[in-house]
Design an enzyme around this catalytic site. Structure first.
Site, PDB file in Angstrom:
ATOM      1  N   ASN A 109     -12.884  -4.364  -4.277  1.00  0.00           N
ATOM      2  CA  ASN A 109     -13.067  -3.131  -4.619  1.00  0.00           C
ATOM      3  C   ASN A 109     -13.712  -2.933  -5.919  1.00  0.00           C
ATOM      4  OD1 ASN A 109     -10.223  -4.419  -4.952  1.00  0.00           O
ATOM      5  ND2 ASN A 109      -9.855  -2.485  -6.256  1.00  0.00           N
TER       6      ASN A 109
ATOM      7  N   HIS B 218      -8.796   6.850   3.891  1.00  0.00           N
ATOM      8  CA  HIS B 218      -9.834   7.837   2.844  1.00  0.00           C
ATOM      9  C   HIS B 218     -10.832   6.897   2.282  1.00  0.00           C
ATOM     10  CE1 HIS B 218      -7.806   6.217  -0.834  1.00  0.00           C
ATOM     11  NE2 HIS B 218      -6.918   5.670  -0.116  1.00  0.00           N
TER      12      HIS B 218
ATOM     13  N   THR C 190       7.385  10.295  12.652  1.00  0.00           N
ATOM     14  CA  THR C 190       6.741  10.994  13.479  1.00  0.00           C
ATOM     15  C   THR C 190       5.179  10.859  13.098  1.00  0.00           C
ATOM     16  OG1 THR C 190       8.355  12.478  13.491  1.00  0.00           O
ATOM     17  CG2 THR C 190       6.104  13.477  14.176  1.00  0.00           C
TER      18      THR C 190
ATOM     19  N   CYS D  92      -6.997   2.133  -9.927  1.00  0.00           N
ATOM     20  CA  CYS D  92      -5.497   1.783  -9.795  1.00  0.00           C
ATOM     21  C   CYS D  92      -5.122   1.542 -11.234  1.00  0.00           C
ATOM     22  CB  CYS D  92      -5.116   0.810  -8.824  1.00  0.00           C
ATOM     23  SG  CYS D  92      -5.666   1.816  -7.377  1.00  0.00           S
TER      24      CYS D  92
HETATM   25  N1  PLP Z   1      -6.561  -2.583  -0.866  1.00  0.00           N
HETATM   26  C1  PLP Z   1      -7.864  -2.255  -1.222  1.00  0.00           C
HETATM   27  C2  PLP Z   1      -9.009  -3.381  -1.365  1.00  0.00           C
HETATM   28  C3  PLP Z   1      -8.164  -1.157  -1.963  1.00  0.00           C
HETATM   29  O1  PLP Z   1      -9.308  -0.800  -2.626  1.00  0.00           O
HETATM   30  C4  PLP Z   1      -7.169   0.196  -1.789  1.00  0.00           C
HETATM   31  C5  PLP Z   1      -7.171   1.263  -2.386  1.00  0.00           C
HETATM   32  O2  PLP Z   1      -8.062   1.339  -3.443  1.00  0.00           O
HETATM   33  C6  PLP Z   1      -6.060  -0.378  -1.404  1.00  0.00           C
HETATM   34  C7  PLP Z   1      -5.781  -1.684  -0.576  1.00  0.00           C
HETATM   35  C8  PLP Z   1      -4.796   0.500  -1.028  1.00  0.00           C
HETATM   36  O3  PLP Z   1      -5.241   1.455   0.061  1.00  0.00           O
HETATM   37  P1  PLP Z   1      -4.470   2.823   0.271  1.00  0.00           P
HETATM   38  O4  PLP Z   1      -4.820   3.773  -0.974  1.00  0.00           O
HETATM   39  O5  PLP Z   1      -4.646   3.406   1.553  1.00  0.00           O
HETATM   40  O6  PLP Z   1      -3.052   2.630   0.226  1.00  0.00           O
END
Ligand code: PLP
Length: 394
Positions: A158, A208, A244, A332
């Site tokens: 990411n 998303h 649900t 994050c």
């Molecule tokens: N894994 C990766 C590589 C991500 O980039 C992300 C979100 O930034 C996630 C997992 C987490 O996904 P979610 O936001 O749908 O929990």
């Protein structure tokens, strides 16, 4: 907000208007519970199954159960839950094995979770990377052994956008009888994903990140792999996840997958052209910048650039004045003072790691937006360097 230039698509994406149209009727008109017996709800279940098929088609996960549904597709609340569920299911499936092998550049959804398993007594090994974020395959070969229950390796990173050879990693895992999971949250919709060869046991994706809604994801579970639910409750999702069904978001994800499948080739070409224009413009106009990652194998939309001797947060706030949204490291970890774990693992020097910006593009970005960034960024960097105690003109 008007006039936003959004280059933070690895954090989240705009819901595609076509996707929004598809999900809309499921709020106020077709709001029945998909698990109800009456046809008001039951007819909604047919749409859920259609979305499941749309997801399976994008992944080429074309296995059908007796109802002709893609039973390998389990709807979850997102990438984080899918990652957690895969690890838990693998450890439950191979209880005599006590080792987890993953990489040091995974998302916190994996890294934080395996740290918890380490506290609970599991041996956890993190595969290191080199200066370009490429995996150390010798380490992987050595550490994946007959005590390993699960190997988890992300399909695409990411922060720097590196795309990893997950099929090769899956083969290493299977040679030792271990299960294999890939976090493909950043890969799905941006690079072709083909699960038809059955090499991957578990795969996580998130709505998303591909112009679907937030709060929906998928865990792909290869047919034949034992699965113990992470979330227990009702009999939804064939007894594999209680709760649900989030119908509007499921419909949105199905549509987003269909759009991604049909437009992928065109989109990849357009995105890489825009990304290259942005990168080469930055490198030409600004001294002492470095593009991070593996140019030979990376996502078409991601560009991680380090500007020496300044703070990424300061760059972001000045870009923000022009309505330009980007990110420093991963969303994050934004707000933490430490450089991201990915850049640290790559050995990026502190003076560069602190000044790293991630631009992540989508199909909604334009050439004019790239030009706007290239117009304002050199001045921003010059201004910040002029007040930086670490900056010396070379
Ligand atoms: N894994 C990766 C590589 C991500 O980039 C992300 C979100 O930034 C996630 C997992 C987490 O996904 P979610 O936001 O749908 O929990």
């Amino acid at each position: 907000m008007k006039n936003v230039i959004y280059f933070d698509n690895n954090a989240t994406t705009r819901v595609d208007p076509e996707v929004f149209e598809a999900m809309k009727p499921f709020f106020c008109e077709r709001y029945g519970n998909a698990s109800s017996i009456h046809s008001f709800g039951g007819s909604v279940m047919a749409e859920v199954e259609n979305a499941r098929r749309q997801v399976a088609e994008l992944l080429k996960a074309d296995f059908r159960d007796k109802d002709n549904c893609a039973s390998e597709i389990l709807f979850t609340s997102g990438g984080t839950e899918s990652d957690n569920a895969a690890l838990a299911a693998a450890l439950a499936a191979l209880p005599e094995r006590k080792k987890i092998v993953t990489t040091c550049v995974e998302h916190p959804a994996i890294l934080t979770t395996v740290r918890e398993y380490a506290r609970a007594g599991y041996e956890v090994k993190l595969i290191p990377v080199d200066g370009s974020g490429r995996l150390d395959w010798n380490f992987a070969e050595k550490e994946i052994d007959s005590n390993t229950a699960i190997v988890s390796c992300m399909w695409a990173n990411n922060e720097i956008g590196n795309v990893y050879d997950v099929k090769r990693m899956a083969r290493l895992a299977h040679q030792q009888g271990a299960l294999f999971h890939t976090d493909a949250v950043q890969a799905v919709g941006k690079v072709p994903v083909d699960l038809s060869d059955g090499e991957i046991d578990f795969l996580s994706l998130s709505g998303h990140k591909l112009h679907g809604a937030k709060g929906i994801g998928v865990l792909y579970i290869r047919r034949g792999v034992r699965f113990k639910p992470l979330i227990t409750g009702g009999h939804q999702e064939r007894g594999r996840r209680g709760g649900t069904e989030n119908v509007p978001a499921i419909i949105a994800l199905g549509k987003a997958c269909e759009i991604a499948r049909k437009g992928m080739d065109q989109e990849v070409a357009a995105l890489s052209a825009l990304r290259d224009q942005l990168e080469s413009g930055i490198v030409q106009a600004i001294p002492r910048v470095h593009v991070n990652g593996d140019k030979a194998s990376r996502l078409p939309n991601t560009s991680s650039v380090s500007f020496e001797c300044i703070e990424g947060e300061a760059i972001l706030s000045m870009l923000n004045c022009y309505g330009i949204c980007a990110s420093s490291g991963s969303a994050c970890t934004t707000g933490s003072l430490e450089p991201s774990h990915v850049l640290r693992a790559m050995g990026v020097p502190y003076t560069s790691a602190h000044g790293t910006i991630r631009f992540s593009l989508s199909k909604f970005n334009t050439q004019q937006e790239v030009e706007k960034v290239l117009e304002v960024l050199p001045d921003i960097i010059r201004t910040l360097r002029s007040i930086s105690p670490f900056w010396e003109e070379k």
